[in-house]
Scaffold this motif. Structure first.
Motif, short mmCIF file in Angstrom:
data_model
loop_
_atom_site.label_atom_id
_atom_site.label_comp_id
_atom_site.label_asym_id
_atom_site.label_seq_id
_atom_site.Cartn_x
_atom_site.Cartn_y
_atom_site.Cartn_z
N THR A 1 0.92 -0.99 0.08
CA THR A 1 -0.11 0.01 -0.06
C THR A 1 0.75 1.08 -0.11
O THR A 1 0.89 2.21 -0.86
N VAL A 2 1.89 1.23 0.91
CA VAL A 2 2.86 2.37 0.78
C VAL A 2 3.53 2.74 -0.51
O VAL A 2 3.53 3.75 -0.84
N SER A 3 3.87 1.44 -1.13
CA SER A 3 4.59 1.57 -2.53
C SER A 3 3.51 2.09 -3.49
O SER A 3 4.08 2.78 -4.23
N LEU A 4 2.44 1.71 -3.20
CA LEU A 4 1.19 2.39 -4.35
C LEU A 4 1.31 4.00 -4.12
O LEU A 4 0.96 4.52 -4.89
N LEU A 5 1.37 4.41 -2.76
CA LEU A 5 1.25 5.85 -2.49
C LEU A 5 2.40 6.72 -2.69
O LEU A 5 2.43 7.93 -2.75
N LEU A 6 3.75 6.10 -2.99
CA LEU A 6 4.86 6.72 -3.26
C LEU A 6 4.80 7.32 -4.96
O LEU A 6 4.17 6.37 -5.77
#
Length: 122
Positions: free
Chosen positions: A115-120
Motif C-alpha cells: 500500500t505504501v509503495s502504491l502511494l509513493l
C-alpha cells in the motif's frame, strides 16, 4: 497494473490457509478431510508453506523487470526479517498453535508495504 500488487497478497493469504491446515492436520485426517496438509503430510506441507512465503517476496523481481512495476514494489522486502524469524520459529519449535498468527503478521506487513509503495510517487 494490479497483478504486481495482488499476487504477493494472494500468496500470503494462501499461506495463512495452509498454516491453519498444518495446525489441524491430525484432527482433519481423523475426520476424513482432504486438505493439502493431509494429502502431502506435515513435512511436505511445511515445505509448500515456505515456498509460498518465499514466492511472495521473490515475485517483486519479475514484477519489476517484466511487468514494469515501480521500484517501490521492493518495499515488501522490509517484511522479510519478520517472515524469516516467524518461519524459523515454527520449523524449529514445530509448534503449530501460533502458526496462523505468525503468517498473518507477515501478510499484514506485506499488504501495508505494498500500500505504501502504491502511494509513493512513481
Amino acid at each position: 497494473m494490479a497483478l504486481p500488487y495482488s499476487l504477493p497478497v494472494g500468496l500470503t493469504v494462501a499461506s495463512i490457509l495452509l498454516a491453519n491446515n498444518l495446525r489441524d492436520v491430525d484432527k482433519d485426517r481423523e475426520h476424513g478431510r482432504r486438505t493439502i496438509a493431509v494429502l502431502v503430510g506435515r513435512s511436505r506441507g511445511t515445505l509448500v508453506l515456505l515456498c509460498l512465503i518465499a514466492s511472495a517476496f521473490l515475485w517483486s523481481v519479475p514484477a519489476f523487470l517484466v511487468l514494469s512495476a515501480p521500484i517501490s514494489v521492493f518495499l515488501i522486502w522490509l517484511a522479510l526479517p519478520v517472515a524469516v524469524k516467524g518461519c524459523s520459529d515454527l520449523v524449529k519449535a514445530k509448534s503449530w498453535d501460533a502458526s496462523v498468527t505468525v503468517i498473518a503478521r507477515t501478510h499484514t506487513l506485506v499488504g501495508l508495504l505494498l500500500t505504501v509503495s502504491l502511494l509513493l510517487p512513481h
